[in-house]
Design a protein around this motif. Sequence first.
Motif, PDB file in Angstrom:
ATOM      1  N   ALA A  54       0.919  -1.252  -0.069  1.00 60.53           N
ATOM      2  CA  ALA A  54       0.018  -0.106   0.024  1.00 60.53           C
ATOM      3  C   ALA A  54       0.912   1.093   0.033  1.00 60.53           C
ATOM      4  O   ALA A  54       0.408   2.439  -0.548  1.00 60.53           O
ATOM      5  N   LYS A  55       2.172   1.282   0.448  1.00 65.59           N
ATOM      6  CA  LYS A  55       2.910   2.339   0.687  1.00 65.59           C
ATOM      7  C   LYS A  55       3.141   3.135  -0.569  1.00 65.59           C
ATOM      8  O   LYS A  55       2.977   4.333  -0.740  1.00 65.59           O
ATOM      9  N   GLY A  56       3.480   2.554  -1.848  1.00 65.21           N
ATOM     10  CA  GLY A  56       3.671   2.883  -2.992  1.00 65.21           C
ATOM     11  C   GLY A  56       2.586   3.217  -4.120  1.00 65.21           C
ATOM     12  O   GLY A  56       2.753   3.436  -4.940  1.00 65.21           O
ATOM     13  N   MET A 123      -1.422   4.713  10.748  1.00 67.47           N
ATOM     14  CA  MET A 123      -0.838   5.568   9.828  1.00 67.47           C
ATOM     15  C   MET A 123       0.481   5.479   9.670  1.00 67.47           C
ATOM     16  O   MET A 123       1.323   5.823  10.543  1.00 67.47           O
ATOM     17  N   HIS A 124       0.796   4.931   8.475  1.00 66.60           N
ATOM     18  CA  HIS A 124       2.160   4.409   8.347  1.00 66.60           C
ATOM     19  C   HIS A 124       2.908   5.398   7.780  1.00 66.60           C
ATOM     20  O   HIS A 124       2.629   6.273   6.970  1.00 66.60           O
ATOM     21  N   GLN A 125       4.200   5.272   8.167  1.00 64.11           N
ATOM     22  CA  GLN A 125       5.444   6.432   7.337  1.00 64.11           C
ATOM     23  C   GLN A 125       6.717   5.475   7.414  1.00 64.11           C
ATOM     24  O   GLN A 125       6.937   4.666   8.594  1.00 64.11           O
ATOM     25  N   ASP A 126       7.577   5.629   6.453  1.00 63.21           N
ATOM     26  CA  ASP A 126       8.739   5.354   6.856  1.00 63.21           C
ATOM     27  C   ASP A 126       9.779   6.359   6.032  1.00 63.21           C
ATOM     28  O   ASP A 126       9.094   6.851   4.825  1.00 63.21           O
ATOM     29  N   VAL A 127      10.651   6.795   6.872  1.00 59.64           N
ATOM     30  CA  VAL A 127      11.602   7.858   6.299  1.00 59.64           C
ATOM     31  C   VAL A 127      10.873   8.921   6.020  1.00 59.64           C
ATOM     32  O   VAL A 127      10.892   9.656   4.704  1.00 59.64           O
ATOM     33  N   THR A 137      12.213   3.731  -3.044  1.00 59.25           N
ATOM     34  CA  THR A 137      10.719   3.138  -2.749  1.00 59.25           C
ATOM     35  C   THR A 137      10.685   3.343  -1.173  1.00 59.25           C
ATOM     36  O   THR A 137       9.654   3.134  -0.492  1.00 59.25           O
ATOM     37  N   ALA A 138      11.705   3.676  -0.404  1.00 59.82           N
ATOM     38  CA  ALA A 138      11.572   3.858   0.907  1.00 59.82           C
ATOM     39  C   ALA A 138      10.522   4.704   1.592  1.00 59.82           C
ATOM     40  O   ALA A 138       9.897   4.557   2.575  1.00 59.82           O
ATOM     41  N   GLY A 139      10.748   5.960   0.935  1.00 58.96           N
ATOM     42  CA  GLY A 139       9.918   7.050   1.695  1.00 58.96           C
ATOM     43  C   GLY A 139       8.527   6.909   1.382  1.00 58.96           C
ATOM     44  O   GLY A 139       8.014   6.877   0.213  1.00 58.96           O
ATOM     45  N   ASN A 140       7.823   6.888   2.473  1.00 56.36           N
ATOM     46  CA  ASN A 140       6.191   6.721   2.258  1.00 56.36           C
ATOM     47  C   ASN A 140       5.496   7.172   3.422  1.00 56.36           C
ATOM     48  O   ASN A 140       6.002   7.409   4.583  1.00 56.36           O
ATOM     49  N   GLY A 141       4.406   7.790   3.308  1.00 57.16           N
ATOM     50  CA  GLY A 141       3.230   8.114   4.146  1.00 57.16           C
ATOM     51  C   GLY A 141       3.041   9.730   4.250  1.00 57.16           C
ATOM     52  O   GLY A 141       1.586   9.994   3.660  1.00 57.16           O
ATOM     53  N   ASN A 215       3.341   5.107  12.662  1.00 54.80           N
ATOM     54  CA  ASN A 215       4.366   4.117  12.570  1.00 54.80           C
ATOM     55  C   ASN A 215       5.572   4.616  12.816  1.00 54.80           C
ATOM     56  O   ASN A 215       6.339   5.699  12.356  1.00 54.80           O
ATOM     57  N   GLU A 216       6.208   3.878  13.732  1.00 58.98           N
ATOM     58  CA  GLU A 216       7.873   3.906  14.039  1.00 58.98           C
ATOM     59  C   GLU A 216       8.189   5.439  13.972  1.00 58.98           C
ATOM     60  O   GLU A 216       8.870   5.729  13.083  1.00 58.98           O
ATOM     61  N   PRO A 217       7.828   5.996  15.109  1.00 59.24           N
ATOM     62  CA  PRO A 217       8.015   7.707  15.168  1.00 59.24           C
ATOM     63  C   PRO A 217       9.634   7.816  15.106  1.00 59.24           C
ATOM     64  O   PRO A 217      10.367   6.985  15.874  1.00 59.24           O
ATOM     65  N   GLY A 332       3.003  -4.836  17.531  1.00 54.23           N
ATOM     66  CA  GLY A 332       2.542  -4.084  16.374  1.00 54.23           C
ATOM     67  C   GLY A 332       3.265  -4.416  15.033  1.00 54.23           C
ATOM     68  O   GLY A 332       2.670  -4.618  13.927  1.00 54.23           O
ATOM     69  N   GLU A 333       4.389  -5.007  15.111  1.00 54.21           N
ATOM     70  CA  GLU A 333       5.135  -5.616  13.822  1.00 54.21           C
ATOM     71  C   GLU A 333       6.455  -6.298  14.566  1.00 54.21           C
ATOM     72  O   GLU A 333       7.030  -6.143  15.404  1.00 54.21           O
ATOM     73  N   PHE A 334       6.612  -7.528  13.832  1.00 53.69           N
ATOM     74  CA  PHE A 334       7.565  -8.175  14.107  1.00 53.69           C
ATOM     75  C   PHE A 334       7.724  -9.250  12.839  1.00 53.69           C
ATOM     76  O   PHE A 334       6.528  -9.548  12.300  1.00 53.69           O
ATOM     77  N   TYR A 363       1.880  -9.541  12.540  1.00 58.05           N
ATOM     78  CA  TYR A 363       3.183 -10.136  11.770  1.00 58.05           C
ATOM     79  C   TYR A 363       3.591  -9.256  10.668  1.00 58.05           C
ATOM     80  O   TYR A 363       2.457  -8.622  10.014  1.00 58.05           O
ATOM     81  N   TRP A 364       4.991  -8.755  10.422  1.00 55.95           N
ATOM     82  CA  TRP A 364       5.284  -8.167   9.115  1.00 55.95           C
ATOM     83  C   TRP A 364       5.691  -8.921   8.078  1.00 55.95           C
ATOM     84  O   TRP A 364       6.725  -9.409   8.414  1.00 55.95           O
ATOM     85  N   SER A 365       5.012  -8.903   7.197  1.00 60.08           N
ATOM     86  CA  SER A 365       3.849  -8.510   6.756  1.00 60.08           C
ATOM     87  C   SER A 365       3.267  -9.554   5.610  1.00 60.08           C
ATOM     88  O   SER A 365       3.632 -10.589   5.430  1.00 60.08           O
ATOM     89  N   PRO A 368       3.077 -11.000  -0.609  1.00 61.78           N
ATOM     90  CA  PRO A 368       3.563 -11.749  -1.323  1.00 61.78           C
ATOM     91  C   PRO A 368       5.131 -11.859  -1.370  1.00 61.78           C
ATOM     92  O   PRO A 368       5.808 -11.518  -2.207  1.00 61.78           O
ATOM     93  N   TRP A 369       5.888 -12.401  -0.433  1.00 64.56           N
ATOM     94  CA  TRP A 369       7.320 -12.384  -0.429  1.00 64.56           C
ATOM     95  C   TRP A 369       8.068 -13.378   0.548  1.00 64.56           C
ATOM     96  O   TRP A 369       7.107 -14.168   1.396  1.00 64.56           O
ATOM     97  N   SER A 370       9.237 -13.326   0.670  1.00 67.00           N
ATOM     98  CA  SER A 370       9.995 -14.602   1.408  1.00 67.00           C
ATOM     99  C   SER A 370       9.533 -14.272   2.964  1.00 67.00           C
ATOM    100  O   SER A 370       9.760 -14.954   3.716  1.00 67.00           O
TER     101      SER A 370
END
Length: 467
Positions: A54-56, A123-127, A137-141, A215-217, A332-334, A363-365, A368-370
């Motif tokens: 959903a981030k991107g 309310m998600h954000q990264d970077v 792709t990293a910065g989002n929110g 998310n992750e202030p 909330g995440e691991f 669980y994160w997340s 569809p990935w490893s």
Amino acid sequence: MKRARWIVSLAALVVLAGGVAATTRSAPQPGGRFITDEQGRTLILRGFNTASSAKGAPDALPELTKADIDREYRDMGTNFVRFLIMWRAVEPQPGTYDTKYLDKVAEWVRWYGERGYHVMLDMHQDVWGSGVTPAGTAGNGAPTWATYLDGLPVDTDQPTWEMLYLEPGVIRAFDNFWNTTGEHPELMDHYAKAWKAVAARFKDDPAVLGYDLMNEPWGGSVQGPQFETGPLATLYRTTISEIRSVDSDSWIFLEPQAVGVNWGLPSALPYVDDPRSGPPRIAYAPHLYPLPLDLGDDYTAGSKDWTDRTLGWWRDNVLRTADRLDAPVLLGEFGLDMTRPGASDLVDRVVRLSERAGAGVAYWSRDPWSWGPYDESGTATPLVGVYARPYPRAIGGVPVDIRSEARSLTVTFDANGTGPTEIYLPAAGFPDGGRASEGEATWDAARRVLTVRTKTSGRVTLTITPA
Ligand code: 9MR
């Protein structure tokens, strides 16, 4: 790369020092604070973060379908989702809220609700946001209109995405948001009012359990206790007051500063008042990413011992903070790459740790990935086997202890007459359902839920074995 190593060594020292401090005090016990449903039963939440995709995404929604939720339920019996939403989509222009986006989120919430899930909106954000890393792709929110780099650079060529947090432009974007610079007092208010718009939309939706405020202030140039007791607490108080002006019942989940606390270090997050009438509904929702694994190690050999110590510090520190906040705990995440050696052992350990603390887990997340339950081709990863386990979805009392094995579950609780206890039983260990050591049990084979009516007061020790 040099800088990365320096930070990592420093972090390792700090973690070790924190560990020494933690082991000299006695470990606190769960304090009897739990998230409850509308009947007052204790909820044990088990589910996924849905989804990183959903981030991107232009519509800021997960790249999944209703059938994916069905499969998840069928395979693992989850009852919870930490659903990612984006400030950029909620408030695309300052003061304008996108009701079409909120309608689409509501449709997802309905899909989950119809399947018996509880939804937490995150309310998600990264970077910070896509405005800081246009090529990456990293910065989002955050919306681009709320992104002020003040001309400072962001070098996107980093060994890991987290390192972007240390770039001067990213630090400045956060400093402007927290108004450390004194230049943007309006940004935090926008954020709080965006939450008010979300809460106004979902306050009467029975599937929405609550809101994870950020998310992750990251504090930018203000870090640690100064950040958590300063700008972060201010953001939380302002946002809670906006949310409570329209929604007095939903749970509000607070995250600590991510750096350090995700590795098991203590948080300084202060008690935050809940202005609703009735008991507070504030929960504590930290993340857990043991440092050895963040550094690329597996849960094996030397790293296993360090990771196990990290888990112990994390638990003790989280319970201390929860005591101070007078709040129940949700992990909330691991998550980790499930194709790596030792990955299933770690999931097993973390789920057991959460059971003993009476905490929920997301669980994160659910991508569809490893790391996820299914890989890119849809094939189940080892996560499905280890995450599909018996658990009490709702308990008619206050939990004292929960212990799951592949073919048994014991739940000890002080019954409080709130309703029957509902237990999910996976097909692998319980092909024909379960037998309850006491009370009257009814088995819903389609949902794989055993509903047990026990005595309604006093201590109950309920053991479920295969029927
Ligand atoms: O797993 C995610 C990875 O693919 C992204 O590149 C990264 C940046 O957006 O975010 C990762 O997810 C992180 C989550 O957003 C916050 N907590 C840690 C997660 C795993 O690193």
